[in-house]
Design a protein around this motif. Structure first.
Motif, PDB file in Angstrom:
ATOM      1  N   ALA A  97      57.600  52.933  56.277  1.00 50.12           N
ATOM      2  CA  ALA A  97      57.341  52.841  54.840  1.00 50.12           C
ATOM      3  C   ALA A  97      58.611  52.396  54.140  1.00 50.12           C
ATOM      4  O   ALA A  97      59.720  52.651  54.610  1.00 50.12           O
ATOM      5  CB  ALA A  97      56.879  54.191  54.293  1.00 50.12           C
ATOM      6  N   THR A 122      60.720  52.123  50.214  1.00 52.64           N
ATOM      7  CA  THR A 122      60.826  52.752  48.907  1.00 52.64           C
ATOM      8  C   THR A 122      60.082  51.911  47.873  1.00 52.64           C
ATOM      9  O   THR A 122      60.339  50.720  47.727  1.00 52.64           O
ATOM     10  CB  THR A 122      62.301  52.862  48.472  1.00 52.64           C
ATOM     11  OG1 THR A 122      63.075  53.373  49.545  1.00 52.64           O
ATOM     12  CG2 THR A 122      62.435  53.762  47.252  1.00 52.64           C
ATOM     13  N   ALA A 123      59.162  52.559  47.136  1.00 56.30           N
ATOM     14  CA  ALA A 123      58.480  51.899  46.017  1.00 56.30           C
ATOM     15  C   ALA A 123      59.194  52.217  44.713  1.00 56.30           C
ATOM     16  O   ALA A 123      59.345  51.353  43.856  1.00 56.30           O
ATOM     17  CB  ALA A 123      57.024  52.339  45.945  1.00 56.30           C
ATOM     18  N   GLU A 161      51.026  63.265  50.707  1.00 56.10           N
ATOM     19  CA  GLU A 161      50.688  61.942  51.214  1.00 56.10           C
ATOM     20  C   GLU A 161      49.296  61.589  50.749  1.00 56.10           C
ATOM     21  O   GLU A 161      48.367  62.388  50.883  1.00 56.10           O
ATOM     22  CB  GLU A 161      50.775  61.927  52.745  1.00 56.10           C
ATOM     23  CG  GLU A 161      50.652  60.560  53.373  1.00 56.10           C
ATOM     24  CD  GLU A 161      51.066  60.563  54.838  1.00 56.10           C
ATOM     25  OE1 GLU A 161      51.207  59.457  55.400  1.00 56.10           O
ATOM     26  OE2 GLU A 161      51.243  61.646  55.405  1.00 56.10           O
ATOM     27  N   GLU A 162      49.154  60.402  50.159  1.00 56.19           N
ATOM     28  CA  GLU A 162      47.868  59.931  49.654  1.00 56.19           C
ATOM     29  C   GLU A 162      47.643  58.517  50.158  1.00 56.19           C
ATOM     30  O   GLU A 162      48.227  57.568  49.633  1.00 56.19           O
ATOM     31  CB  GLU A 162      47.845  59.957  48.124  1.00 56.19           C
ATOM     32  CG  GLU A 162      48.048  61.348  47.521  1.00 56.19           C
ATOM     33  CD  GLU A 162      48.207  61.310  46.016  1.00 56.19           C
ATOM     34  OE1 GLU A 162      48.281  60.187  45.451  1.00 56.19           O
ATOM     35  OE2 GLU A 162      48.259  62.389  45.396  1.00 56.19           O
ATOM     36  N   ARG A 192      48.395  55.352  51.823  1.00 56.83           N
ATOM     37  CA  ARG A 192      49.655  54.774  52.270  1.00 56.83           C
ATOM     38  C   ARG A 192      50.849  55.314  51.496  1.00 56.83           C
ATOM     39  O   ARG A 192      51.992  54.980  51.812  1.00 56.83           O
ATOM     40  CB  ARG A 192      49.592  53.245  52.123  1.00 56.83           C
ATOM     41  CG  ARG A 192      48.567  52.574  53.042  1.00 56.83           C
ATOM     42  CD  ARG A 192      48.311  51.125  52.649  1.00 56.83           C
ATOM     43  NE  ARG A 192      49.565  50.375  52.611  1.00 56.83           N
ATOM     44  CZ  ARG A 192      49.870  49.490  51.661  1.00 56.83           C
ATOM     45  NH1 ARG A 192      49.038  49.278  50.656  1.00 56.83           N
ATOM     46  NH2 ARG A 192      51.007  48.835  51.711  1.00 56.83           N
ATOM     47  N   LYS A 193      50.612  56.131  50.488  1.00 59.15           N
ATOM     48  CA  LYS A 193      51.687  56.616  49.628  1.00 59.15           C
ATOM     49  C   LYS A 193      52.233  57.956  50.119  1.00 59.15           C
ATOM     50  O   LYS A 193      51.476  58.846  50.495  1.00 59.15           O
ATOM     51  CB  LYS A 193      51.192  56.772  48.190  1.00 59.15           C
ATOM     52  CG  LYS A 193      50.731  55.475  47.555  1.00 59.15           C
ATOM     53  CD  LYS A 193      50.239  55.720  46.129  1.00 59.15           C
ATOM     54  CE  LYS A 193      49.782  54.426  45.468  1.00 59.15           C
ATOM     55  NZ  LYS A 193      49.284  54.671  44.089  1.00 59.15           N
ATOM     56  N   ARG A 194      53.568  58.075  50.091  1.00 58.30           N
ATOM     57  CA  ARG A 194      54.238  59.320  50.476  1.00 58.30           C
ATOM     58  C   ARG A 194      55.211  59.706  49.367  1.00 58.30           C
ATOM     59  O   ARG A 194      56.116  58.936  49.034  1.00 58.30           O
ATOM     60  CB  ARG A 194      55.010  59.141  51.792  1.00 58.30           C
ATOM     61  CG  ARG A 194      54.137  58.639  52.926  1.00 58.30           C
ATOM     62  CD  ARG A 194      54.957  58.219  54.135  1.00 58.30           C
ATOM     63  NE  ARG A 194      54.150  57.417  55.048  1.00 58.30           N
ATOM     64  CZ  ARG A 194      54.636  56.746  56.079  1.00 58.30           C
ATOM     65  NH1 ARG A 194      55.948  56.773  56.325  1.00 58.30           N
ATOM     66  NH2 ARG A 194      53.841  56.050  56.863  1.00 58.30           N
ATOM     67  N   LEU A 195      55.020  60.881  48.797  1.00 59.08           N
ATOM     68  CA  LEU A 195      55.865  61.347  47.701  1.00 59.08           C
ATOM     69  C   LEU A 195      56.814  62.422  48.224  1.00 59.08           C
ATOM     70  O   LEU A 195      56.377  63.396  48.863  1.00 59.08           O
ATOM     71  CB  LEU A 195      55.023  61.916  46.568  1.00 59.08           C
ATOM     72  CG  LEU A 195      55.781  62.234  45.284  1.00 59.08           C
ATOM     73  CD1 LEU A 195      56.190  60.944  44.574  1.00 59.08           C
ATOM     74  CD2 LEU A 195      54.937  63.095  44.349  1.00 59.08           C
ATOM     75  N   LEU A 204      58.922  57.633  45.861  1.00 62.40           N
ATOM     76  CA  LEU A 204      57.635  57.210  46.396  1.00 62.40           C
ATOM     77  C   LEU A 204      57.879  56.159  47.467  1.00 62.40           C
ATOM     78  O   LEU A 204      58.543  55.148  47.220  1.00 62.40           O
ATOM     79  CB  LEU A 204      56.755  56.621  45.291  1.00 62.40           C
ATOM     80  CG  LEU A 204      55.403  56.049  45.760  1.00 62.40           C
ATOM     81  CD1 LEU A 204      54.505  57.150  46.315  1.00 62.40           C
ATOM     82  CD2 LEU A 204      54.709  55.305  44.621  1.00 62.40           C
ATOM     83  N   VAL A 223      55.894  53.725  50.389  1.00 60.63           N
ATOM     84  CA  VAL A 223      54.584  53.148  50.682  1.00 60.63           C
ATOM     85  C   VAL A 223      54.589  52.573  52.090  1.00 60.63           C
ATOM     86  O   VAL A 223      55.458  51.765  52.446  1.00 60.63           O
ATOM     87  CB  VAL A 223      54.217  52.054  49.657  1.00 60.63           C
ATOM     88  CG1 VAL A 223      52.888  51.414  50.020  1.00 60.63           C
ATOM     89  CG2 VAL A 223      54.141  52.648  48.254  1.00 60.63           C
ATOM     90  N   GLU A 224      53.613  53.019  52.870  1.00 58.67           N
ATOM     91  CA  GLU A 224      53.475  52.542  54.249  1.00 58.67           C
ATOM     92  C   GLU A 224      53.189  51.046  54.270  1.00 58.67           C
ATOM     93  O   GLU A 224      52.340  50.552  53.527  1.00 58.67           O
ATOM     94  CB  GLU A 224      52.346  53.299  54.942  1.00 58.67           C
ATOM     95  CG  GLU A 224      52.088  52.880  56.379  1.00 58.67           C
ATOM     96  CD  GLU A 224      50.894  53.599  56.967  1.00 58.67           C
ATOM     97  OE1 GLU A 224      50.156  52.959  57.755  1.00 58.67           O
ATOM     98  OE2 GLU A 224      50.691  54.793  56.635  1.00 58.67           O
TER      99      GLU A 224
END
Length: 209
Positions: free
Chosen positions: A148, A150-151, A176-177, A179-182, A200, A202-203
């Motif tokens: 992933a 960094t967004a 985790e939602e 592809r998103k990882r907070l 945030l 993003v995969e």
């Protein structure tokens, strides 16, 4: 972000989508990087005369020339890719000493040096997001999770971050939602909160650079 492969890559997938062995540092490599960090600190603090500037410049140029034939591409270099070496073997990063780590939390100790000075004994504000981004990324991509990027990274500066002191850093994987990882993190000087952050990640889709 889309799943296409950039034309700049010549239609090929980035190398991190191909299996590869981690490079193995030769004996003494971590010590060489530590010497580089010491040099950065000493140059930052130094006020040399013209003769010493000329002497040091010649010496550094000679070392650079000696290293040049050993250069490799990004996917073969040692610096920045050595997970078990302090600072991943990169002289750029503030070194976080990992004290405990699992798939959802990370605790460590970090010391910003003279090289990271912003002014009046405080670390430069830009070095704190650098440290957070690296260590959040480590946790975001741990546990066998796909790569992933960094967004966004939001940092709150709560008080000054002193240099030349051991500080405590704590990171946690919040949720985790898809592809998103907070992730969230804190940097403390004893009981004093120096900074906190939210990142945030993003995969990436297969082949995405």
């Amino acid at each position: 972000m889309d799943g296409t492969v950039s034309a700049r890559s010549g239609g090929r997938r980035p190398n991190w989508w191909k299996p590869r062995e981690r490079p193995v540092p030769p004996a003494g490599y971590p010590e060489m990087i530590e010497a580089m960090r010491l040099l950065q600190d000493r140059i930052t603090a130094a006020v040399p005369d013209a003769a010493m500037v000329a002497e040091v410049t010649r010496g550094l140029t000679a070392i650079a020339d000696r290293l040049e034939p050993t250069a490799r591409d990004e996917w073969s270099q040692l610096a920045g890719s050595l997970r078990e070496v302090p600072g991943r073997g990169s002289a750029l990063l503030p070194v976080v000493e990992i004290l405990s780590e699992n798939e959802t939390t990370l605790r460590g100790r970090v010391r910003f040096s003279r090289f990271h000075l912003g002014g009046n004994g405080a670390a430069h504000g830009g070095t704190i997001p650098l440290m957070f981004d690296d260590i959040l990324g480590r946790l975001a991509n741990s546990g066998g999770r796909p790569v992933a990027r960094t967004a966004y990274l939001h940092v709150n500066y709560r008080s000054i971050t002193p240099i030349d002191r051991d500080l405590r850093v704590e990171i946690r994987f919040d949720r985790e939602e898809g592809r998103k990882r907070l992730l969230r993190g804190e940097l403390r000087d004893g009981d004093v909160l120096c900074a906190d952050c939210e990142g945030l990640f993003v995969e990436l889709r297969p082949g995405q650079p």
